[in-house]
Scaffold this motif. Structure first.
Motif, short mmCIF file in Angstrom:
data_model
loop_
_atom_site.label_atom_id
_atom_site.label_comp_id
_atom_site.label_asym_id
_atom_site.label_seq_id
_atom_site.Cartn_x
_atom_site.Cartn_y
_atom_site.Cartn_z
N ASN A 1 15.07 -21.60 -25.83
CA ASN A 1 15.78 -22.86 -26.04
C ASN A 1 17.09 -22.65 -26.79
O ASN A 1 18.10 -23.26 -26.47
N PRO B 1 5.83 -37.58 -18.76
CA PRO B 1 5.44 -36.22 -18.40
C PRO B 1 5.13 -36.14 -16.91
O PRO B 1 4.54 -37.07 -16.36
N LEU C 1 5.06 -19.53 -28.94
CA LEU C 1 6.01 -20.62 -29.14
C LEU C 1 7.35 -20.08 -29.64
O LEU C 1 8.40 -20.62 -29.32
N GLU D 1 2.65 -26.58 -34.61
CA GLU D 1 1.75 -25.58 -33.99
C GLU D 1 2.21 -24.16 -34.31
O GLU D 1 1.40 -23.29 -34.60
N ALA D 2 3.53 -23.95 -34.23
CA ALA D 2 4.07 -22.61 -34.53
C ALA D 2 3.77 -22.26 -35.99
O ALA D 2 3.40 -21.13 -36.30
N ASP E 1 -2.35 -41.87 -25.42
CA ASP E 1 -1.37 -41.15 -24.58
C ASP E 1 -2.03 -39.92 -23.94
O ASP E 1 -3.02 -39.37 -24.44
N SER E 2 -1.44 -39.49 -22.81
CA SER E 2 -2.08 -38.47 -22.00
C SER E 2 -2.19 -37.12 -22.73
O SER E 2 -3.17 -36.40 -22.56
N ARG F 1 0.97 -31.47 -16.91
CA ARG F 1 0.46 -31.13 -18.23
C ARG F 1 1.46 -30.21 -18.91
O ARG F 1 2.21 -29.50 -18.26
N LEU G 1 14.90 -29.33 -25.49
CA LEU G 1 15.11 -28.03 -26.12
C LEU G 1 14.91 -28.12 -27.63
O LEU G 1 14.35 -27.23 -28.26
N HIS G 2 15.39 -29.25 -28.17
CA HIS G 2 15.35 -29.39 -29.63
C HIS G 2 15.48 -30.87 -29.97
O HIS G 2 16.17 -31.60 -29.25
N PHE H 1 11.01 -21.00 -28.36
CA PHE H 1 12.14 -21.47 -29.19
C PHE H 1 13.37 -20.60 -28.95
O PHE H 1 14.50 -21.09 -28.93
N VAL I 1 5.35 -29.17 -31.69
CA VAL I 1 5.47 -27.73 -31.38
C VAL I 1 5.79 -26.92 -32.64
O VAL I 1 5.27 -25.82 -32.82
N GLU I 2 6.64 -27.49 -33.51
CA GLU I 2 6.95 -26.76 -34.75
C GLU I 2 5.71 -26.66 -35.64
O GLU I 2 5.48 -25.62 -36.27
N MET J 1 20.90 -23.44 -25.59
CA MET J 1 21.79 -24.28 -26.39
C MET J 1 23.08 -23.57 -26.75
O MET J 1 24.14 -24.17 -26.83
N HIS K 1 5.34 -37.88 -26.06
CA HIS K 1 5.95 -37.27 -24.89
C HIS K 1 7.20 -36.45 -25.20
O HIS K 1 7.61 -35.62 -24.41
N GLY L 1 0.57 -20.82 -29.96
CA GLY L 1 0.54 -19.76 -30.97
C GLY L 1 1.90 -19.13 -31.16
O GLY L 1 2.92 -19.80 -31.11
N ALA M 1 0.15 -21.35 -36.30
CA ALA M 1 -0.12 -20.01 -35.75
C ALA M 1 0.32 -18.93 -36.73
O ALA M 1 -0.37 -17.94 -36.96
N PHE M 2 1.47 -19.15 -37.33
CA PHE M 2 2.00 -18.17 -38.27
C PHE M 2 1.10 -18.05 -39.50
O PHE M 2 0.75 -16.95 -39.93
N PRO N 1 12.52 -22.86 -36.17
CA PRO N 1 13.40 -21.71 -35.93
C PRO N 1 14.80 -22.12 -35.49
O PRO N 1 15.77 -21.50 -35.89
N LEU N 2 14.92 -23.19 -34.69
CA LEU N 2 16.25 -23.56 -34.21
C LEU N 2 17.12 -24.15 -35.31
O LEU N 2 18.34 -24.21 -35.17
N ARG O 1 8.40 -33.79 -26.64
CA ARG O 1 8.24 -32.49 -27.29
C ARG O 1 8.65 -31.38 -26.33
O ARG O 1 8.65 -31.56 -25.11
N ALA O 2 9.04 -30.28 -26.94
CA ALA O 2 9.52 -29.15 -26.15
C ALA O 2 8.40 -28.60 -25.26
O ALA O 2 7.22 -28.81 -25.54
N PHE O 3 8.78 -27.96 -24.19
CA PHE O 3 7.88 -27.27 -23.25
C PHE O 3 7.00 -28.22 -22.43
O PHE O 3 6.06 -27.77 -21.77
N ALA P 1 5.44 -42.23 -27.39
CA ALA P 1 4.24 -41.61 -27.96
C ALA P 1 3.87 -40.22 -27.45
O ALA P 1 3.27 -40.06 -26.40
#
Lengths: 200, 241
Positions: free
Chosen positions: B98, B79, B91, A150-151, A184-185, B82, B15-16, B95, A147-148, B102, B54, B88, A154-155, A113-114, B56-58, B52
């Motif tokens: 974010n 991180p 997200l 996953e979005a 990784d964790s 968590r 953010l991105h 976005f 995250v993209e 920006m 780490h 879903g 979901a869509f 989206p961004l 990613r957003a949120f 690895a």
């Protein structure tokens, strides 16, 4: 060092390839000119034919030389299971795993989206057409674990749901042959969260 | 405040991220003490990247980087908790937050209070809160933090507290101006609705709808014609489903 105009153009053209910078382009160009002019001509022909002859499959958007790609055209594939992936490279990876006998749908990207990348860019119309055909009884979401991704999952799950097609998501977890202490964790917490019953 | 050339263990969120060169990424980062910054994560796209999973957003991160102005170089990213389980279609709301940050924050301007509010907003998105109400509260806070705060408590003409029963026309850069009860228009609201937007407590859908109407116009005004891409993508997603 100043190159002749034709050589300069060749170097610039070769640099469009991933992993090829100025130095590698120079090595490639000099090799073709000095030692393998025939190889160069074959390359030009192959490139030209590929660019003209390879399009997208009208059913799944995978690369195809006819209107339908070899996977969609094969009788042996189970047409009732559809696996949604982001890129042709993902199709190749799943095919190499020899674990899947259904068909695919290639988004050629993911929702971002961004960057303004929405459903239109992902060929969602073609996907909807396939979902509404009534042939598909399971849709597998194999978008990436970002995250993209996953979005996007979901869509598309929403889309499948609106056509009464059950959607599943590929599992995320510990790689085979991997030792837990090096995982990784984020992956580990997903693996624990999505644990399955053990039938030994 | 000038940013030092080495920053260590700074609470931050991505953010991105966008691909850069062969194997790297350029990250837009929102951190507590230095606001929005641009950071290069070298080798982030390699299969065996040291970051690895780490970047990613949120995901609440503790980040260290070197350099100032322009683009900095990421040294570490760990991180701290968590991931806030924004999943879903929620997200999309993430976005949107974010993108607002920006678009509205200048690089290098510190907004520690907005950072705290961002964390809280993500926590609410991860839980089962009403997404719309969460977004409206964030928009009001963001506008206040960047200096475009709305007067949502007092009349813009005689500076009296708003009367919940009175009808107001909301004038951008001024505030609520009382009008006759029969008035209608895009920015005409009841005093009760404007007070709800100010307090962030939405007792019914009408108030929430009023908030969306007002904030959309105000945000667009300050964006000066720059479109919000997440909003456009969301609109085309709604057309599909």
């Amino acid at each position: 060092m100043s190159f002749t105009p034709l050589l300069q153009r060749l170097l610039a053209a070769l640099s469009c390839l991933p992993g090829v910078g100025q130095k590698t382009a120079q090595r490639m160009a000099l090799h073709l000119l000095e030692k393998d002019r025939d190889g160069g001509r074959t390359l030009v022909e192959a490139l030209d034919e590929a660019l003209n002859g390879i399009g997208l499959c009208e059913r799944c958007r995978m690369f195809a030389e006819n209107s339908v790609c070899p996977i969609c055209a094969t009788e042996r594939r189970d047409k009732s299971i559809l696996c949604v992936v982001e890129t042709p490279a993902d199709v190749i990876a799943i095919e190499d795993s020899a674990s899947y006998s259904g068909v695919y749908f290639v988004l050629l990207g993911r929702l971002s989206p961004l960057d303004g990348i929405g459903p239109e860019e992902l060929g969602v119309e073609i996907l909807e057409h396939r979902l509404s055909g009534g042939e598909i009884r399971e849709l597998i979401l194999a978008t990436s674990a970002t995250v993209e991704g996953e979005a996007t999952a979901a869509f598309i799950a929403g889309l499948a749901h609106s056509h009464n097609v059950p959607a599943t998501r590929i599992a995320h977890g510990v790689p085979v042959g991997g030792e837990l202490e090096y995982v990784d964790s984020g992956t580990l917490s997903r693996a624990i969260g999505a644990r399955t019953s053990f039938e030994g | 405040m000038t940013m030092p050339s080495h920053v260590d263990m700074q609470p931050a969120f991505i953010l991105h991220a966008r691909a850069w060169r062969e194997s790297s990424q350029i990250l837009e980062v929102f951190c507590r003490d230095h606001g929005r910054i641009g950071v290069v994560a070298r080798g982030a796209r390699r299969a065996r990247s040291r970051w690895a999973g780490h970047l990613r957003a949120f995901l609440p991160l503790s980040m260290s980087w070197s350099g100032r102005g322009g683009l900095c170089t990421l040294r570490s990213a760990e991180p701290t908790a968590r991931s806030l389980e924004v999943t879903g279609m929620r997200l999309m709301a993430g976005f949107y937050l974010n993108e607002l940050i920006m678009k509205f924050l200048e690089r290098g301007d510190a907004h520690p209070e907005l950072f705290a509010w961002y964390v809280q907003t993500l926590e609410q998105l991860a839980q089962d809160h009403d997404t719309e109400a969460v977004l409206r509260r964030f928009e009001v806070t963001l506008l206040r933090e960047v200096g475009y705060g709305l007067n949502l408590t007092h009349d813009a003409v005689d500076h009296q507290p708003l009367d919940p029963e009175q009808t107001y026309q909301f004038v951008i850069e001024q505030g609520a101006v009382p009008v006759g009860a029969g008035q209608s228009g895009q920015l005409v609201f009841s005093g009760a609705d404007i007070l709800a937007i100010g307090s962030g407590v939405y007792s019914d859908q009408r108030k929430l709808h009023s908030a969306k109407r007002l904030l959309r116009v105000v945000l667009d005004h300050y964006l000066g014609g720059r479109p919000l891409k997440t909003r456009q993508v969301l609109a085309s997603m709604r057309r599909c489903v």
